[in-house]
Write a protein that holds these residues in place. Structure first.
Motif, short mmCIF file in Angstrom:
data_model
loop_
_atom_site.label_atom_id
_atom_site.label_comp_id
_atom_site.label_asym_id
_atom_site.label_seq_id
_atom_site.Cartn_x
_atom_site.Cartn_y
_atom_site.Cartn_z
N GLU A 31 1.00 -1.16 -0.07
CA GLU A 31 0.01 -0.08 0.01
C GLU A 31 0.85 1.47 0.00
O GLU A 31 0.59 2.35 -0.57
CB GLU A 31 -1.02 -0.02 1.18
CG GLU A 31 -2.11 0.65 0.96
CD GLU A 31 -3.04 0.37 2.27
OE1 GLU A 31 -2.65 -0.29 3.25
OE2 GLU A 31 -4.35 1.16 2.32
N ALA A 32 1.99 1.25 0.85
CA ALA A 32 2.86 2.53 0.86
C ALA A 32 3.49 2.71 -0.51
O ALA A 32 3.53 3.70 -1.03
CB ALA A 32 4.09 2.05 1.76
N SER A 33 3.66 1.51 -1.47
CA SER A 33 4.11 1.83 -2.56
C SER A 33 3.09 2.53 -3.59
O SER A 33 3.58 3.49 -4.42
CB SER A 33 4.64 0.38 -3.35
OG SER A 33 4.95 0.59 -4.64
N VAL A 34 1.94 2.18 -3.56
CA VAL A 34 0.91 3.05 -4.18
C VAL A 34 0.84 4.06 -3.83
O VAL A 34 0.77 5.07 -4.59
CB VAL A 34 -0.45 1.94 -3.90
CG1 VAL A 34 -1.37 2.74 -4.92
CG2 VAL A 34 -0.15 0.64 -4.49
N ALA A 35 0.98 4.30 -2.47
CA ALA A 35 0.81 5.74 -1.82
C ALA A 35 2.05 6.76 -2.49
O ALA A 35 1.76 7.91 -2.51
CB ALA A 35 1.02 5.79 -0.35
N LEU A 36 3.20 6.00 -2.70
CA LEU A 36 4.25 6.95 -3.15
C LEU A 36 4.13 6.87 -4.73
O LEU A 36 4.81 7.90 -4.94
CB LEU A 36 5.54 5.84 -3.07
CG LEU A 36 5.96 5.73 -1.60
CD1 LEU A 36 7.26 5.03 -1.65
CD2 LEU A 36 6.24 7.37 -0.86
#
Lengths: 712, 277
Positions: B169-174
């Motif tokens: 999810e963090a990767s998508v958020a980035l």
């Protein structure tokens, strides 16, 4: 206490673990006494050995663990001398145990009735009917609504709190003389926690059962335990009657533990004078006022005030001027103009070259290092000032909705459950029901609610990690759902998220440097040559950590890495989703301080999601209370905590045991001044009360409460 | 190089590397040179025991066993590795897309794999071989297809669980795209079970290939593979058990080596095991 014989008496107990390399001690010479009817709390952080102690008392140490010295006496009998068969007779019948995780401590494939009867059949000669009668009595005592039906139910039909009550009922069924409760409510919400602990206290007191309550929550200790023992790394640090230990902690570690508790900003408990809280929330936008834990709220909002504070003395002040001007100038042509114009871009890397002065300016915050972390920002290090640029926008943003950073209008979010059969309609589960909110640049908005209230879902929807199913989210006036492709990627770099669990939010196969550097992939190129190293130093890790893997770091350090990853792109909005609730209290305090400090330096707005009211109160400017996906109340932290209007807010406040410093230098439970609360309004809206619609009605001080909307 | 030294620091890695090295050496030798022509029959020397002339003896047709084992190694190993490589590649692509993208693609892929799984793997390979005709290429294709579903399902399942991790999810958020997220954050964390499956599969394929050969649908005789050597030895097992033991031993050694190497590989690829000796 002296003349009543102790139920449990530990003296000089040492516990060690056999490893291939020898015996590793985990508990060193612990002595404690628990009298009948007394709740004795064993407090400590993870790794303090408190759970091992409780398990040793019931002879259930994990494999490899053994009591190497000292005696554990139960009712005067040395448990070490008992055979395994005798221990089995004692376990359950005379010593009961309640575990932390109610969701897994009941057998999912057995009916409650069968499970409760199991131990009774084993340990007593009661007939089937007597057992059933006693089970019903116990379920009644733990306030289960329909005990008869409960016996025929399976555990999954109950919520976590209910299961923990059933657990208590089934343990107490055998009338044990000693109850070991290992973090019995850690997995539960404040309101449920209070119910469960109240019931446990009531039962144990009326039956004269001695309780060892293992917990990390000092608030719980203060409210329920008569005596407490503080443990640190296997040693007893301090022990005594709870009230006196809290009121006058003698040992440094106890004081440190208590000092780590989130504390409301100074002056928060005096009722606001009329006019002090302007509709736009002057309280909210005070420069630096909420940056330091003791942040004086008396500072005026004038720009000069910020210059009087350490951060602002940096030579980078000339760099701030154009930013501030730009942000307050509401006439930005494009939403992201601030980023793309040449004046908008410099700021942080440029400031970084002026190490010395900035480093010194860090002084006040420099005393909060995590013990296992190299000092946050070494004075004089180039990184000291790397992020010291003034927060863009935050300063000059006091006026008008044009400077609103994020706006949500009647946002709804649903989850779709898989259809029971292919080609059938999916079941839609709506989690967020029409929530509207706005976040101004640089503002810290708290979002509180119990689990399942939809707060995490809402937080994700606001930065489009989850699509909204109704309403819209505007970021600087631009509707988020309309953005895609490259524009969305660039936008994402400006809205970041920090997750709750630092153990699952970092890719275990990547090095810290690579993890943090990923934050820059879609951000405008930084001017600094070593942005990752500077960011790592800014979050209190040395640049050397870049070569580490997440598993080589502690929870607090990992959360620092997660913060670095989120902040390296210099986002304007950060959603912090329970960023400290997985951490020990001392580490929690350090991370909160770090967030405050970084926000002071970088000026991002933050949506702080938490179930911990004390943390929210200590940190946030404005707070929203979410219940079943709807906003119940909204206002400044002070308004909500001093004069809550919605009954749900009151219930939340009453449930959470707050500890607050006393003038004498100790700590005591905060007594809620309910007498001063405004009279409850019967028109307040409760979700589930029919299908009634509701609306938030705000008064002149922007304190909003959910009311039932009149028909028509 | 650090990776190889990391591998050889572990005991299972050392043994695995040695055994696999031996097998590869044999396969390479078999490809380039054998003492005799592995298919040349000599009815004067049937069932000859070990001698200076025939180091490992001869079989029922008087063919030199050493030559056949060496030559069989090159054929068997090639088939095995290509089959597994093909099945893993296809399975990872299908499973990762299916698990990560979800939706109708997931349904389609799962329908396909479930249809394949409805048949026993060997039966599927058999029917394919009937269509393709016995050839090495045919064996590879048929077996790869037969083992594709298990890889696909494994990868899909792992991807589904890793996908829920917050670092994804963090990767998508980035702002990272889904393909990047899949390749950088999801797949590397799916490697461990995949290696275990792949090494196990090598063994299955070795045996399946011999089963196909036995039925006359594998690598066409007289070309030797360990599988068809084992199959041919069946008739004379009571008279000359050695004929069966030898290829069986070769298969076992390969499997042990590959499995040990697989375990070591899985550990070495996991940064969490850095300190393990």
């Amino acid at each position: 206490m002296q003349h009543t014989p102790s139920v449990l008496s530990l003296s000089g107990v040492e516990i060690g673990f056999r490893t291939p390399r020898g015996l590793t001690p985990v508990v060193h010479g612990v002595s404690l006494e628990v009298a009948p009817g007394e709740i004795h709390a064993v407090v400590g952080e993870s790794g303090s050995g408190k759970t091992m102690l409780a398990r040793a008392a019931i002879g259930l140490l994990p494999p490899g663990g053994e009591v190497t010295a000292g005696t554990i006496a139960f009712d005067g009998r040395d448990l070490a001398a008992e055979s395994e068969a005798a221990m089995r007779r004692i376990r359950g019948a005379q010593i009961g145990m309640i575990f932390q995780e109610p969701l897994v401590s009941l057998n999912p494939s057995m009916k409650i009735g069968a499970q409760m009867a199991e131990a009774a059949r084993l340990h007593t000669k009661l007939s089937r009917r007597e057992i059933r009668a006693r089970a019903l009595e116990m379920l009644h005592a733990v306030k289960i609504a329909d005990p008869e039906r409960c016996l025929e139910c399976y555990p999954h039909e109950f919520s976590g709190g209910m299961r923990q009550r059933i657990m208590i009922a089934s343990v107490m069924l055998l009338r044990p003389r000693l109850l070991l409760a290992d973090e019995p409510t850690t997995a539960l919400d404040a309101v449920v926690q209070r119910e469960v602990l109240d019931i446990m206290t009531e039962m144990t007191r009326s039956l004269g059962v001695a309780v060892v309550l293992v917990t990390h929550d000092l608030g719980v200790v203060a409210r329920y335990a008569q005596r407490m023992t503080v443990m640190e790394r296997g040693h007893v640090v301090e022990s005594g009657p709870t009230r006196s230990v809290l009121a006058a902690p003698r040992e440094a570690y106890t004081r440190r533990l208590l000092g780590s508790l989130p504390v409301a900003p100074e002056g928060a408990h005096t009722l606001p004078q009329a006019g002090n809280d302007s509709p736009t929330g002057a309280h909210t936008l005070l420069p630096e006022g909420n940056v330091s834990p003791t942040g004086p709220h008396t500072l005026s909002a004038s720009p000069e005030a910020s210059h009087a504070l350490p951060h602002a003395q940096t030579p980078s002040a000339e760099g701030q001027a154009p930013r501030g001007a730009q942000a307050s100038g509401a006439a930005q042509p494009a939403p992201f103009a601030g980023r793309d114009t040449p004046e908008g871009a410099p700021g942080w890397p440029v400031a970084g070259r002026r190490g010395g002065a900035d480093g010194l300016a860090e002084g006040p915050q420099a005393s909060l290092a995590e013990p296992d972390v190299p000092r946050t920002v070494a004075p004089g290090s180039p990184a000291g000032g790397a992020l010291a640029a003034s927060p863009h926008g935050a300063r000059g943003a006091a006026d008008g909705p044009a400077t609103e950073l994020l706006r949500a209008e009647a946002v709804e979010v649903s989850y779709e459950a898989a259809a029971p059969l292919p080609f059938m309609a999916r079941r839609v589960n709506r989690v967020v029901h029409g929530v509207s909110l706005s976040i101004r640049p640089g503002e810290m908005l708290g979002l509180v609610g119990e689990s399942g209230s939809g707060k995490s879902t809402l937080g994700r929807a606001l930065i489009r990690l989850k699509e909204v199913s109704g309403g819209r989210v505007l970021y600087r006036g631009q509707e988020l759902s309309g953005v895609s492709g490259e524009a969305l990627r660039r936008l994402r770099a400006r809205m970041q998220i920090i997750f709750q669990d630092p153990y699952s939010s970092l890719n275990p196969r990547m090095r810290v440097g690579a993890i943090v550097a990923e934050g820059l992939r879609h951000a405008p190129p930084p001017d600094s040559a070593h942005p990752v190293e500077e960011m790592l130093e800014a979050v209190g890790l040395s640049a050397a950590y870049a070569a580490r893997f997440p598993h080589e770091m502690s929870g607090g350090q990992r959360q620092r890495v997660a913060i670095a990853r989120a902040l390296i792109s210099r986002p304007e909005l950060v959603v912090a989703d329970e960023p400290v609730s997985a951490l020990d209290v001392t580490v929690q305090a350090q991370i909160l301080d770090l967030l405050r400090e970084l926000r002071g330096r970088m000026g991002f707005a933050c949506l702080f999601i938490s179930h911990d009211l004390a943390v929210v109160e200590s940190l946030c400017d404005r707070v929203m209370v979410l219940y079943r996906g709807r906003v119940m109340e909204e206002g400044t932290a002070r308004q909500l905590f001093e004069a809550p209007r919605h009954p749900y807010t009151r219930r939340l406040l009453a449930a959470a045991p707050f500890l607050e410093p006393t003038p004498a230098g100790g700590y005591a439970l905060r007594v809620l001044d309910e007498a001063r609360y405004p009279a409850p309004d019967p028109a307040c809206y409760w979700p589930g009360e029919g299908e009634g619609r509701y609306e938030l009605a705000a008064d002149a001080t922007a304190h909003a409460v959910a009311y039932r909307r009149r028909a028509g | 190089m650090t990776f190889l030294s990391d591998l050889s620091r572990r005991l299972n890695g050392r043994i695995g590397l040695t055994l696999c090295g031996l097998v590869l050496l044999a396969a390479l030798t078999g490809l380039l040179w054998t003492p005799y022509d592995p298919v040349k029959t000599d009815f004067m020397a049937r069932f000859a025991g070990a001698s200076a002339e025939h180091l490992l003896g001869t079989d029922m047709y008087g063919r030199d066993l050493l030559s056949r084992v060496l030559s069989g190694a090159s054929v068997s190993i090639l088939i095995c590795f290509l089959t597994v490589a093909l099945a893993v590649t296809g399975g990872v692509v299908l499973g990762a897309l299916s698990g990560f993208v979800g939706g109708w693609l997931d349904r389609l892929v799962m329908m396909f794999t479930e249809a394949l799984m409805a048949f026993p793997g060997l039966l599927l390979a058999l029917s394919l071989m009937v269509i393709l005709g016995p050839s090495e290429f045919g064996v590879i294709l048929a077996l790869a297809l037969a083992y594709l579903p298990s890889v696909t399902r494994l990868v899909r399942g792992t991807v589904l669980s890793v996908r829920e991790k917050e670092y994804v999810e963090a990767s998508v958020a980035l702002g990272n795209g889904w393909l990047y997220t899949l390749a950088r954050h999801v797949l590397p964390n799916c490697v461990a079970p995949l290696i275990v499956l792949a090494t196990t599969m090598l063994g299955w394929v070795l045996l399946a290939e011999s089963a196909l050969s036995f039925l006359g649908l594998g690598v066409p005789p007289p070309a030797p593979t360990w599988g068809n050597m084992l199959a041919e030895a069946r008739g004379d097992l009571t008279r000359e058990p050695w004929l069966g033991i030898l290829p069986g031993l070769c298969i076992s050694v390969t499997l042990v080596g590959v499995n040990l190497l697989g375990d070591a590989l899985r550990d070495a690829l996991d940064p969490r095991n850095d300190r393990a000796a």
